[in-house]
Design a protein around this motif. Sequence first.
Motif, PDB file in Angstrom:
ATOM      1  N   UNK A  37      18.068  -9.912  -6.172  1.00 23.99           N
ATOM      2  CA  UNK A  37      17.268  -8.891  -5.480  1.00 23.99           C
ATOM      3  C   UNK A  37      17.284  -9.129  -3.974  1.00 23.99           C
ATOM      4  N   UNK A  38      17.078 -10.403  -3.554  1.00 23.74           N
ATOM      5  CA  UNK A  38      17.036 -10.701  -2.112  1.00 23.74           C
ATOM      6  C   UNK A  38      18.375 -10.394  -1.454  1.00 23.74           C
ATOM      7  N   UNK A  39      19.474 -10.789  -2.116  1.00 26.02           N
ATOM      8  CA  UNK A  39      20.797 -10.551  -1.530  1.00 26.02           C
ATOM      9  C   UNK A  39      21.092  -9.053  -1.483  1.00 26.02           C
ATOM     10  N   UNK A  40      20.653  -8.321  -2.533  1.00 25.44           N
ATOM     11  CA  UNK A  40      20.863  -6.871  -2.547  1.00 25.44           C
ATOM     12  C   UNK A  40      20.163  -6.215  -1.347  1.00 25.44           C
ATOM     13  N   UNK A  41      18.910  -6.617  -1.099  1.00 21.27           N
ATOM     14  CA  UNK A  41      18.180  -6.017   0.033  1.00 21.27           C
ATOM     15  C   UNK A  41      18.800  -6.432   1.362  1.00 21.27           C
ATOM     16  N   UNK A  42      19.312  -7.670   1.431  1.00 20.76           N
ATOM     17  CA  UNK A  42      20.007  -8.099   2.653  1.00 20.76           C
ATOM     18  C   UNK A  42      21.245  -7.233   2.869  1.00 20.76           C
ATOM     19  N   UNK A  43      21.972  -6.954   1.762  1.00 18.88           N
ATOM     20  CA  UNK A  43      23.195  -6.151   1.859  1.00 18.88           C
ATOM     21  C   UNK A  43      22.865  -4.724   2.307  1.00 18.88           C
ATOM     22  N   UNK A  44      21.802  -4.140   1.711  1.00 18.58           N
ATOM     23  CA  UNK A  44      21.404  -2.787   2.130  1.00 18.58           C
ATOM     24  C   UNK A  44      21.004  -2.806   3.607  1.00 18.58           C
ATOM     25  N   UNK A  45      20.258  -3.865   3.994  1.00 19.08           N
ATOM     26  CA  UNK A  45      19.842  -4.005   5.394  1.00 19.08           C
ATOM     27  C   UNK A  45      21.033  -4.059   6.330  1.00 19.08           C
ATOM     28  N   UNK A  46      22.059  -4.827   5.934  1.00 19.11           N
ATOM     29  CA  UNK A  46      23.265  -4.924   6.766  1.00 19.11           C
ATOM     30  C   UNK A  46      23.951  -3.563   6.879  1.00 19.11           C
ATOM     31  N   UNK A  47      23.964  -2.816   5.761  1.00 21.62           N
ATOM     32  CA  UNK A  47      24.607  -1.497   5.776  1.00 21.62           C
ATOM     33  C   UNK A  47      23.858  -0.556   6.722  1.00 21.62           C
ATOM     34  N   UNK A  48      22.521  -0.558   6.629  1.00 20.73           N
ATOM     35  CA  UNK A  48      21.723   0.297   7.521  1.00 20.73           C
ATOM     36  C   UNK A  48      21.952  -0.129   8.967  1.00 20.73           C
ATOM     37  N   UNK A  49      21.986  -1.453   9.187  1.00 20.55           N
ATOM     38  CA  UNK A  49      22.198  -1.990  10.529  1.00 20.55           C
ATOM     39  C   UNK A  49      23.525  -1.494  11.114  1.00 20.55           C
ATOM     40  N   UNK A  50      24.542  -1.396  10.257  1.00 16.06           N
ATOM     41  CA  UNK A  50      25.855  -0.901  10.699  1.00 16.06           C
ATOM     42  C   UNK A  50      25.749   0.538  11.194  1.00 16.06           C
ATOM     43  N   UNK A  51      24.969   1.352  10.436  1.00 18.11           N
ATOM     44  CA  UNK A  51      24.873   2.770  10.797  1.00 18.11           C
ATOM     45  C   UNK A  51      24.064   3.001  12.066  1.00 18.11           C
ATOM     46  N   UNK A  52      23.115   2.105  12.373  1.00 22.07           N
ATOM     47  CA  UNK A  52      22.357   2.302  13.605  1.00 22.07           C
ATOM     48  C   UNK A  52      22.934   1.452  14.735  1.00 22.07           C
ATOM     49  N   UNK A  53      24.204   1.095  14.580  1.00 23.17           N
ATOM     50  CA  UNK A  53      24.911   0.381  15.644  1.00 23.17           C
ATOM     51  C   UNK A  53      24.359  -1.012  15.901  1.00 23.17           C
ATOM     52  N   UNK A  54      23.944  -1.722  14.840  1.00 17.58           N
ATOM     53  CA  UNK A  54      23.408  -3.089  14.932  1.00 17.58           C
ATOM     54  C   UNK A  54      22.256  -3.195  15.929  1.00 17.58           C
ATOM     55  N   UNK A  55      21.493  -2.090  16.029  1.00 15.96           N
ATOM     56  CA  UNK A  55      20.331  -2.107  16.918  1.00 15.96           C
ATOM     57  C   UNK A  55      19.297  -3.116  16.429  1.00 15.96           C
ATOM     58  N   UNK A  56      19.087  -3.156  15.086  1.00 24.36           N
ATOM     59  CA  UNK A  56      18.215  -4.161  14.482  1.00 24.36           C
ATOM     60  C   UNK A  56      19.072  -5.029  13.577  1.00 24.36           C
ATOM     61  N   UNK A  57      18.793  -6.355  13.481  1.00 26.80           N
ATOM     62  CA  UNK A  57      19.564  -7.200  12.565  1.00 26.80           C
ATOM     63  C   UNK A  57      19.354  -6.763  11.112  1.00 26.80           C
ATOM     64  N   UNK A  58      20.399  -6.875  10.293  1.00 29.59           N
ATOM     65  CA  UNK A  58      20.324  -6.471   8.893  1.00 29.59           C
ATOM     66  C   UNK A  58      19.228  -7.191   8.132  1.00 29.59           C
ATOM     67  N   UNK A  59      19.002  -8.471   8.473  1.00 28.76           N
ATOM     68  CA  UNK A  59      17.993  -9.238   7.737  1.00 28.76           C
ATOM     69  C   UNK A  59      16.595  -8.674   7.977  1.00 28.76           C
TER      70      UNK A  59
END
Lengths: 228, 152
Positions: B41-63
């Motif tokens: 679960x934790x790794x899945x949310x980290x992965x989703x966070x990283x994906x969102x971070x990619x779309x907002x141009x790494x404005x916020x860290x994925x973690x």
Amino acid sequence: MIKEALINTPMMLALTIGAYVLGVFVRKRSGLGWLHPLLICLPVIISTLIIFNIPVETYNEGNRIIYFLLGPCVVSLGLKMYDSRKMIRENLLPISAAVVTGSIVGVFGVWALGRLFGLPGDMVTAMEPKSVTVPIAMDIVESLGGNTALIATSVVLTGFTGAFLGPIILDLVKIKNPISRGVGFGCAAHGVGTAKALEEGALEGAVSGLCIALMGVLTAVIVPLFNL
Amino acid sequence: MAAHAERPDLDPRPLHLVQILTHVRKKLYICSVKIIKGIGILVLFLAIGEAVSYFIGHFLPGSVIGMLLIFAALMMKVVKPEDIRTVADFLTGNMTILFVPAFAGIIDQWGFIRLHFWGWIAIIVITTALVMLSSGAAAELAASIKNRKTKE
């Protein structure tokens, strides 16, 4: 011969864990509360690397798994926030006021003083999120392309400073409310401060722990805006 | 005697070794499944966070995004807190060792830091004191405003 055989990547991981366990053990045995495990662990690792002339790349290679765990560790802080949801609801105004003030003062203070002391720009940028817990601060600096070793050291020094000066400063300005004290420790000195806040009381510790996560989020928003 | 059938630990009769081993294995199995589930679960949310971070141009860290998402998921009861507690408590409880390796990089940076050593120390000490003062005072002020309102 023996040296080449011993310098392998699992050995580097064993060095990290061994030095840390030694630090925890010495603190427990000596009974000195201020003797943080890091104060023993870091000198042991750094002197081992220098004495045996081990390149930092080899060391990092072996500790890649630990680096990876920083990400899930930050995600785990979400559970800590969830656990204190009742406290957030009850003290929404003081906590949010403190976190907003603390993160702005922290980032702007580093920038202004860095200018005043004539420090190089990239060094100042790598110090801006220094009031935040290490894993988040490292991620913020990494996404700005800064120096992660410098921020990790700055953050830990900040923690020790805050835990040491905290009680003196808060007593000096006569802040007695446990929530305000906890907020001060959590915003200024993250995990090390929270350990100190827990010594003062359970409520102080809980508020302080919550502020770690909130400061992380807010500083992560402010630092990139500040560097636009 | 019926109570003893449900609570084997209260049963005065000696347990067969095989029985004990089955019990222990069952307990260990439940525990290890919990750990794998928590990590997942934790790794899945980290992965989703990283994906969102990619779309907002790494404005916020994925973690950090992952942390906010898992908080939202816990609040909306999509994720059960017991499912991640074992792993999450392990990670946050042993956080200190996780950033130990980052310090080794200081060996390479030392020459650079030494040039600005006192400025560096001064910034850390002064800003830490400032942050503590301002956030503590802000909390105190907000609490007093709140109290005044409730009194009126």
